[in-house]
Scaffold this active site. Structure first.
Site, PDB file in Angstrom:
ATOM      1  N   ASP A 151     -34.662  52.361 -34.181  1.00 16.44           N
ATOM      2  CA  ASP A 151     -33.690  52.559 -33.102  1.00 16.44           C
ATOM      3  C   ASP A 151     -34.466  53.094 -31.898  1.00 16.44           C
ATOM      4  O   ASP A 151     -35.227  54.055 -32.020  1.00 16.44           O
ATOM      5  CB  ASP A 151     -32.620  53.576 -33.553  1.00 16.44           C
ATOM      6  CG  ASP A 151     -31.409  53.579 -32.634  1.00 16.44           C
ATOM      7  OD1 ASP A 151     -31.593  53.729 -31.408  1.00 16.44           O
ATOM      8  OD2 ASP A 151     -30.290  53.441 -33.135  1.00 16.44           O
ATOM      9  N   GLY A 164     -16.709  54.213 -31.964  1.00 16.97           N
ATOM     10  CA  GLY A 164     -17.964  54.568 -31.285  1.00 16.97           C
ATOM     11  C   GLY A 164     -19.037  53.503 -31.392  1.00 16.97           C
ATOM     12  O   GLY A 164     -20.169  53.718 -30.953  1.00 16.97           O
ATOM     13  N   THR A 194     -21.322  50.701 -30.344  1.00 18.37           N
ATOM     14  CA  THR A 194     -21.713  50.245 -29.007  1.00 18.37           C
ATOM     15  C   THR A 194     -22.379  48.868 -29.027  1.00 18.37           C
ATOM     16  O   THR A 194     -22.443  48.208 -28.002  1.00 18.37           O
ATOM     17  CB  THR A 194     -22.667  51.258 -28.334  1.00 18.37           C
ATOM     18  OG1 THR A 194     -23.806  51.464 -29.175  1.00 18.37           O
ATOM     19  CG2 THR A 194     -21.971  52.588 -28.081  1.00 18.37           C
ATOM     20  N   HIS A 219     -24.228  47.078 -38.350  1.00 16.56           N
ATOM     21  CA  HIS A 219     -25.502  47.735 -38.660  1.00 16.56           C
ATOM     22  C   HIS A 219     -25.272  49.084 -39.319  1.00 16.56           C
ATOM     23  O   HIS A 219     -24.229  49.705 -39.155  1.00 16.56           O
ATOM     24  CB  HIS A 219     -26.365  47.911 -37.403  1.00 16.56           C
ATOM     25  CG  HIS A 219     -25.648  48.589 -36.284  1.00 16.56           C
ATOM     26  ND1 HIS A 219     -24.793  47.913 -35.452  1.00 16.56           N
ATOM     27  CD2 HIS A 219     -25.638  49.885 -35.866  1.00 16.56           C
ATOM     28  CE1 HIS A 219     -24.288  48.755 -34.562  1.00 16.56           C
ATOM     29  NE2 HIS A 219     -24.775  49.954 -34.795  1.00 16.56           N
ATOM     30  N   HIS A 279     -27.029  52.941 -39.740  1.00 16.96           N
ATOM     31  CA  HIS A 279     -27.988  53.912 -39.216  1.00 16.96           C
ATOM     32  C   HIS A 279     -28.565  54.683 -40.401  1.00 16.96           C
ATOM     33  O   HIS A 279     -27.797  55.188 -41.233  1.00 16.96           O
ATOM     34  CB  HIS A 279     -27.302  54.924 -38.299  1.00 16.96           C
ATOM     35  CG  HIS A 279     -26.662  54.317 -37.083  1.00 16.96           C
ATOM     36  ND1 HIS A 279     -27.295  54.258 -35.872  1.00 16.96           N
ATOM     37  CD2 HIS A 279     -25.450  53.753 -36.893  1.00 16.96           C
ATOM     38  CE1 HIS A 279     -26.487  53.691 -34.988  1.00 16.96           C
ATOM     39  NE2 HIS A 279     -25.361  53.373 -35.578  1.00 16.96           N
TER      40      HIS A 279
HETATM   41  P1  5GP Z   1     -23.706  51.803 -32.560  1.00 17.93           P
HETATM   42  O1  5GP Z   1     -23.238  52.623 -31.402  1.00 17.93           O
HETATM   43  O2  5GP Z   1     -23.279  50.374 -32.325  1.00 17.93           O
HETATM   44  O3  5GP Z   1     -23.290  52.338 -33.899  1.00 17.93           O
HETATM   45  O4  5GP Z   1     -25.277  51.868 -32.589  1.00 17.93           O
HETATM   46  C1  5GP Z   1     -26.083  51.065 -31.800  1.00 17.93           C
HETATM   47  C2  5GP Z   1     -27.470  51.625 -31.908  1.00 17.93           C
HETATM   48  O5  5GP Z   1     -28.359  50.688 -31.353  1.00 17.93           O
HETATM   49  C3  5GP Z   1     -27.671  52.937 -31.151  1.00 17.93           C
HETATM   50  O6  5GP Z   1     -28.167  53.934 -32.028  1.00 17.93           O
HETATM   51  C4  5GP Z   1     -28.669  52.580 -30.055  1.00 17.93           C
HETATM   52  O7  5GP Z   1     -29.565  53.623 -29.809  1.00 17.93           O
HETATM   53  C5  5GP Z   1     -29.355  51.359 -30.611  1.00 17.93           C
HETATM   54  N1  5GP Z   1     -29.820  50.408 -29.625  1.00 17.93           N
HETATM   55  C6  5GP Z   1     -29.191  50.018 -28.478  1.00 17.93           C
HETATM   56  N2  5GP Z   1     -29.913  49.079 -27.838  1.00 17.93           N
HETATM   57  C7  5GP Z   1     -31.029  48.873 -28.600  1.00 17.93           C
HETATM   58  C8  5GP Z   1     -32.175  48.012 -28.447  1.00 17.93           C
HETATM   59  O8  5GP Z   1     -32.305  47.248 -27.494  1.00 17.93           O
HETATM   60  N3  5GP Z   1     -33.110  48.069 -29.441  1.00 17.93           N
HETATM   61  C9  5GP Z   1     -32.988  48.905 -30.519  1.00 17.93           C
HETATM   62  N4  5GP Z   1     -33.978  48.872 -31.413  1.00 17.93           N
HETATM   63  N5  5GP Z   1     -31.941  49.743 -30.675  1.00 17.93           N
HETATM   64  C10 5GP Z   1     -30.970  49.722 -29.728  1.00 17.93           C
END
Ligand code: 5GP
Length: 139
Positions: free
Chosen positions: A33, A95, A97, A102, A104
């Site tokens: 990440d 939440g 984004t 995926h 974490h």
């Molecule tokens: P979500 O909010 O969808 O659960 O998590 C999305 C995750 O993707 C976040 O932890 C954010 O830091 C990560 N993220 C966003 N854009 C990118 C990117 O371009 N590359 C990588 N490797 N991670 C990303």
């Protein structure tokens, strides 16, 4: 809502956007990440196009859990942390984004101070170094 094939994880899976990889198999990809909540934060994504866990096939979900477990064991060892925090958000209301399913995987201790979700951009060199340590700990 229809799956957006231009989301960042879809582009990473197609190879048109970069990532720092940790693990790949037929059904999943794991990579660092870039805005880690804590050191060693890895994302596990299914290759199947699915916005949330509930859009994913049972086979895809099983593959994600298999890879998440594998990565969890490796980050724990590589970062020397006794705990591993695993989370998975479904829908903007929860939440989420990035609209591609995926998981974490975040190594931690009781004292870990987490960065707020998706805010602090990490140094790529440091991420590459941590990824190499995690890859070395994969069974
Ligand atoms: P979500 O909010 O969808 O659960 O998590 C999305 C995750 O993707 C976040 O932890 C954010 O830091 C990560 N993220 C966003 N854009 C990118 C990117 O371009 N590359 C990588 N490797 N991670 C990303």
């Amino acid at each position: 809502m229809a799956y957006d094939p231009d989301n960042i994880f879809a582009r990473i899976l197609r190879g048109t956007s970069p990532c720092i990889p940790v693990y790949e198999d037929e059904e999943t990809l794991a990579f660092m990440d870039i805005m880690p909540e804590a050191e060693g934060h890895v994302l596990v994504v299914p290759k199947e196009p699915a916005e949330t866990l509930f859009d994913l096939s049972e086979r895809g979900a099983q593959a994600c859990i298999r890879t998440t477990r594998l990565i969890g064991i490796a980050v724990k060892k590589a970062l020397g942390k006794p705990g591993v925090y695993i989370s998975q958000l479904n829908g903007a209301e929860a939440g989420q984004t990035v609209p591609h399913c995926h998981f974490h995987v975040i190594p931690c201790t009781a004292e870990t101070t987490y960065h707020p979700h998706a805010t602090v951009r990490a140094d790529d060199e440091e991420l590459r170094e941590i990824a190499a340590r995690i890859r070395a700990c994969l069974a």
